[in-house]
Design a protein around this motif. Structure first.
Motif: not given
Length: 223
Positions: A49-64, A98-110
């Motif tokens: 949905a257009q509204e969801d896309a705008d919200r997600i991108l706005a949240d991304l910019d604020e997090t960045l 924010r956590q993904a930026i500052e503390e990238p998750p340790t990769p897990v072998l599936r």
């Protein structure tokens, strides 16, 4: 297709990519335009949905901005196929991003997919497929070339190739340049890494390669 979930995971994976690398290098490798292009495509396809896309991108910019990865907020249009200008939405910081930026998750072998017995031929590139390692944040393709003249080992290791990848869930994969390789006794083994990690619903990964004189694709089951 859950467009919202897909876009949010894409962002999280891209923010956390490059674990172990300097923060500045990871920041430069993150492309907001790529994320925005994916959002536009999902909206145009009716998966988001257009509204969801705008919200997600706005949240991304604020997090960045809160993380220091975005210094200036540029005036941009809505994430719509027509780029219609709209009032810029105020976003909210996402703690998980924010956590993904500052503390990238340790990769897990599936799991590891054996590719023994399969070959890849694309012009000057001819190799045996060995395996695909499926990690939570990336995948690694291992290939081998046997009977290599030791005098050509260096030349073949640096053979110019262009790789692309995608899966049946719509994920686009990019080669990171990481992985490396080794050669001895006429055997050249290479590892090539692609990001991000496959979503749970993905079942088939397709990798395409171009080398001087030809191109080829290979489909690999993920589950």
């Amino acid at each position: 297709m859950d467009g919202r979930g897909y876009l949010e995971k894409l962002i999280s994976d891209h923010l956390g990519a490059g674990r172990g690398q300097p923060s500045h290098g990871r920041q430069l490798s993150f492309d907001r335009r790529e994320v925005r292009g994916v959002a536009i495509g999902l909206v145009a396809a009716g998966a988001l949905a257009q509204e969801d896309a705008d919200r997600i991108l706005a949240d991304l910019d604020e997090t960045l901005k809160q993380s220091g990865w975005l210094k200036v907020a540029h005036a941009e249009g809505s994430a719509s196929a027509g780029f219609a200008p709209v009032a810029r939405r105020v976003g909210a910081e996402r703690p998980e991003w924010r956590q993904a930026i500052e503390e990238p998750p340790t990769p897990v072998l599936r799991h590891v997919v054996s590719l023994a017995g399969r070959t890849l031929e694309a012009g000057e590139l001819t190799a045996d497929l060995v395996s695909l390692e499926v990690w939570s944040t990336f995948v690694v393709l291992s290939t081998a070339r046997s009977g290599v003249d030791p005098r050509r080992m260096r030349e073949l290791f640096h053979l110019r190739t262009v790789w692309r990848g995608w899966d049946d869930a719509g994920t686009q994969y990019r080669g990171t340049g990481g992985g490396g390789g080794s050669g001895s006794h006429g055997l050249l083994v290479e590892r090539r890494t692609f990001e991000p990690g496959p979503p749970e619903e993905a079942r088939v990964l397709t990798l395409a390669v171009e080398s001087p004189g030809g191109q080829a694709t290979v489909q690999i089951p993920l589950g």
